[in-house]
Every structure is written in structure tokens, then in C-alpha cells.
Design a protein around this motif. Structure first.
Motif, PDB file in Angstrom:
ATOM      1  N   MET A   1       0.843  -1.177   0.000  1.00  0.00           N
ATOM      2  CA  MET A   1       0.000   0.000   0.000  1.00  0.00           C
ATOM      3  C   MET A   1       0.885   1.235   0.000  1.00  0.00           C
ATOM      4  N   ALA A   2       0.583   2.167  -0.879  1.00  0.00           N
ATOM      5  CA  ALA A   2       1.357   3.402  -0.982  1.00  0.00           C
ATOM      6  C   ALA A   2       0.748   4.486  -0.095  1.00  0.00           C
ATOM      7  N   PHE A   3       1.614   5.220   0.572  1.00  0.00           N
ATOM      8  CA  PHE A   3       1.176   6.320   1.417  1.00  0.00           C
ATOM      9  C   PHE A   3       1.409   7.645   0.685  1.00  0.00           C
ATOM     10  N   PRO A   4       0.576   8.650   0.956  1.00  0.00           N
ATOM     11  CA  PRO A   4       0.799   9.948   0.316  1.00  0.00           C
ATOM     12  C   PRO A   4       2.150  10.536   0.743  1.00  0.00           C
ATOM     13  N   ALA A   5       2.738  11.342  -0.109  1.00  0.00           N
ATOM     14  CA  ALA A   5       4.030  11.953   0.186  1.00  0.00           C
ATOM     15  C   ALA A   5       3.959  12.816   1.441  1.00  0.00           C
ATOM     16  N   SER A   6       2.843  13.458   1.645  1.00  0.00           N
ATOM     17  CA  SER A   6       2.643  14.291   2.824  1.00  0.00           C
ATOM     18  C   SER A   6       1.417  13.784   3.578  1.00  0.00           C
ATOM     19  N   PRO A   7       1.569  13.504   4.859  1.00  0.00           N
ATOM     20  CA  PRO A   7       0.419  12.992   5.617  1.00  0.00           C
ATOM     21  C   PRO A   7      -0.761  13.967   5.595  1.00  0.00           C
ATOM     22  N   THR A   8      -1.941  13.426   5.558  1.00  0.00           N
ATOM     23  CA  THR A   8      -3.155  14.222   5.595  1.00  0.00           C
ATOM     24  C   THR A   8      -3.810  14.019   6.955  1.00  0.00           C
ATOM     25  N   VAL A   9      -4.042  15.118   7.645  1.00  0.00           N
ATOM     26  CA  VAL A   9      -4.559  15.046   9.006  1.00  0.00           C
ATOM     27  C   VAL A   9      -5.681  16.050   9.175  1.00  0.00           C
ATOM     28  N   SER A  10      -6.737  15.618   9.861  1.00  0.00           N
ATOM     29  CA  SER A  10      -7.778  16.536  10.317  1.00  0.00           C
ATOM     30  C   SER A  10      -7.587  16.699  11.821  1.00  0.00           C
ATOM     31  N   VAL A  11      -7.669  17.933  12.293  1.00  0.00           N
ATOM     32  CA  VAL A  11      -7.505  18.215  13.712  1.00  0.00           C
ATOM     33  C   VAL A  11      -8.870  18.618  14.270  1.00  0.00           C
ATOM     34  N   VAL A  12      -9.278  17.952  15.353  1.00  0.00           N
ATOM     35  CA  VAL A  12     -10.542  18.272  16.018  1.00  0.00           C
ATOM     36  C   VAL A  12     -10.207  18.752  17.426  1.00  0.00           C
ATOM     37  N   ILE A  13     -10.686  19.957  17.753  1.00  0.00           N
ATOM     38  CA  ILE A  13     -10.419  20.557  19.054  1.00  0.00           C
ATOM     39  C   ILE A  13     -11.748  20.737  19.782  1.00  0.00           C
ATOM     40  N   PRO A  14     -11.957  20.031  20.887  1.00  0.00           N
ATOM     41  CA  PRO A  14     -13.171  20.265  21.679  1.00  0.00           C
ATOM     42  C   PRO A  14     -12.996  21.535  22.505  1.00  0.00           C
ATOM     43  N   CYS A  15     -14.096  22.251  22.721  1.00  0.00           N
ATOM     44  CA  CYS A  15     -14.013  23.483  23.498  1.00  0.00           C
ATOM     45  C   CYS A  15     -15.250  23.618  24.384  1.00  0.00           C
ATOM     46  N   PHE A  16     -15.011  23.745  25.681  1.00  0.00           N
ATOM     47  CA  PHE A  16     -16.080  24.084  26.616  1.00  0.00           C
ATOM     48  C   PHE A  16     -15.490  25.092  27.596  1.00  0.00           C
ATOM     49  N   ASN A  17     -15.943  26.327  27.485  1.00  0.00           N
ATOM     50  CA  ASN A  17     -15.442  27.423  28.319  1.00  0.00           C
ATOM     51  C   ASN A  17     -13.914  27.506  28.257  1.00  0.00           C
ATOM     52  N   GLY A  18     -13.376  27.448  27.046  1.00  0.00           N
ATOM     53  CA  GLY A  18     -11.927  27.469  26.861  1.00  0.00           C
ATOM     54  C   GLY A  18     -11.419  28.719  26.189  1.00  0.00           C
ATOM     55  N   ILE A  19     -12.087  29.836  26.414  1.00  0.00           N
ATOM     56  CA  ILE A  19     -11.732  31.073  25.721  1.00  0.00           C
ATOM     57  C   ILE A  19     -10.264  31.455  25.928  1.00  0.00           C
ATOM     58  N   GLU A  20      -9.697  31.120  27.079  1.00  0.00           N
ATOM     59  CA  GLU A  20      -8.310  31.484  27.370  1.00  0.00           C
ATOM     60  C   GLU A  20      -7.294  30.642  26.598  1.00  0.00           C
ATOM     61  N   TYR A  21      -7.699  29.471  26.104  1.00  0.00           N
ATOM     62  CA  TYR A  21      -6.741  28.529  25.523  1.00  0.00           C
ATOM     63  C   TYR A  21      -6.991  28.177  24.056  1.00  0.00           C
ATOM     64  N   VAL A  22      -8.181  28.430  23.571  1.00  0.00           N
ATOM     65  CA  VAL A  22      -8.545  27.904  22.257  1.00  0.00           C
ATOM     66  C   VAL A  22      -7.745  28.554  21.123  1.00  0.00           C
ATOM     67  N   GLU A  23      -7.426  29.830  21.223  1.00  0.00           N
ATOM     68  CA  GLU A  23      -6.653  30.469  20.158  1.00  0.00           C
ATOM     69  C   GLU A  23      -5.265  29.845  20.032  1.00  0.00           C
ATOM     70  N   GLU A  24      -4.627  29.564  21.151  1.00  0.00           N
ATOM     71  CA  GLU A  24      -3.307  28.934  21.130  1.00  0.00           C
ATOM     72  C   GLU A  24      -3.390  27.530  20.529  1.00  0.00           C
ATOM     73  N   ALA A  25      -4.441  26.796  20.846  1.00  0.00           N
ATOM     74  CA  ALA A  25      -4.618  25.456  20.288  1.00  0.00           C
ATOM     75  C   ALA A  25      -4.803  25.511  18.769  1.00  0.00           C
ATOM     76  N   ILE A  26      -5.593  26.467  18.309  1.00  0.00           N
ATOM     77  CA  ILE A  26      -5.827  26.620  16.864  1.00  0.00           C
ATOM     78  C   ILE A  26      -4.533  26.999  16.158  1.00  0.00           C
ATOM     79  N   GLN A  27      -3.814  27.974  16.721  1.00  0.00           N
ATOM     80  CA  GLN A  27      -2.544  28.411  16.134  1.00  0.00           C
ATOM     81  C   GLN A  27      -1.569  27.244  16.045  1.00  0.00           C
ATOM     82  N   SER A  28      -1.516  26.439  17.081  1.00  0.00           N
ATOM     83  CA  SER A  28      -0.636  25.278  17.085  1.00  0.00           C
ATOM     84  C   SER A  28      -1.011  24.291  15.979  1.00  0.00           C
TER      85      SER A  28
END
Length: 72
Positions: A1-28
Motif C-alpha cells: 500500500m502506498a502512502f501519500p508523500a505528505s500525511p493528511t490530518v484533520s484536527v478536532v479541538i473540543p471546546c467548553f469554556n476554553g476562551i483562554e486557551y482555544v486560540e493557542e490550540a488553533i494556532q498550534s
């Protein structure tokens, strides 16, 4: 099986009252060596303004951000 040259990833970030941290998580997520196919933040009925902050971040900086909400 051949793999793509560059990995493909979806990132899912849960958020509940995380206003202080969510921007840093998204930027990362968007700053990884291999950029993600998509970054999805799911707000679970935050009451601290997180959802509004997410829409502001999407409109101003992270245009490809996917914001989903699940109000309680």
C-alpha cells in the motif's frame, strides 16, 4: 500500500469554556510541519464567550477554520 508523500490530518479541538486557551490550540494546529487538511473546533455550549471568540478568530485570522456548536 502506498502512502501519500505528505500525511493528511484533520484536527478536532473540543471546546467548553476554553476562551483562554482555544486560540493557542488553533494556532498550534495550523502551524504544524505538515499543515492539516482541516481544523475543526467543536464548542459544547460554552458560557464564557468562547463561541463568539471562535467566530471572531475565524473571520480575522483563521479563514479555513471550521466551527461547530452543540448548545446544551
Amino acid at each position: 500500500m502506498a502512502f501519500p508523500a505528505s500525511p493528511t490530518v484533520s484536527v478536532v479541538i473540543p471546546c467548553f469554556n476554553g476562551i483562554e486557551y482555544v486560540e493557542e490550540a488553533i494556532q498550534s494546529a495550523f502551524s504544524q510541519t505538515h499543515p492539516p487538511l482541516e481544523v475543526i473546533v467543536i464548542d459544547d455550549g460554552s458560557t464564557d464567550g468562547s463561541l463568539q471568540h471562535l467566530y471572531t478568530l475565524k473571520n480575522q485570522y483563521f479563514h479555513d477554520l471550521i466551527v461547530l456548536t452543540h448548545p446544551d
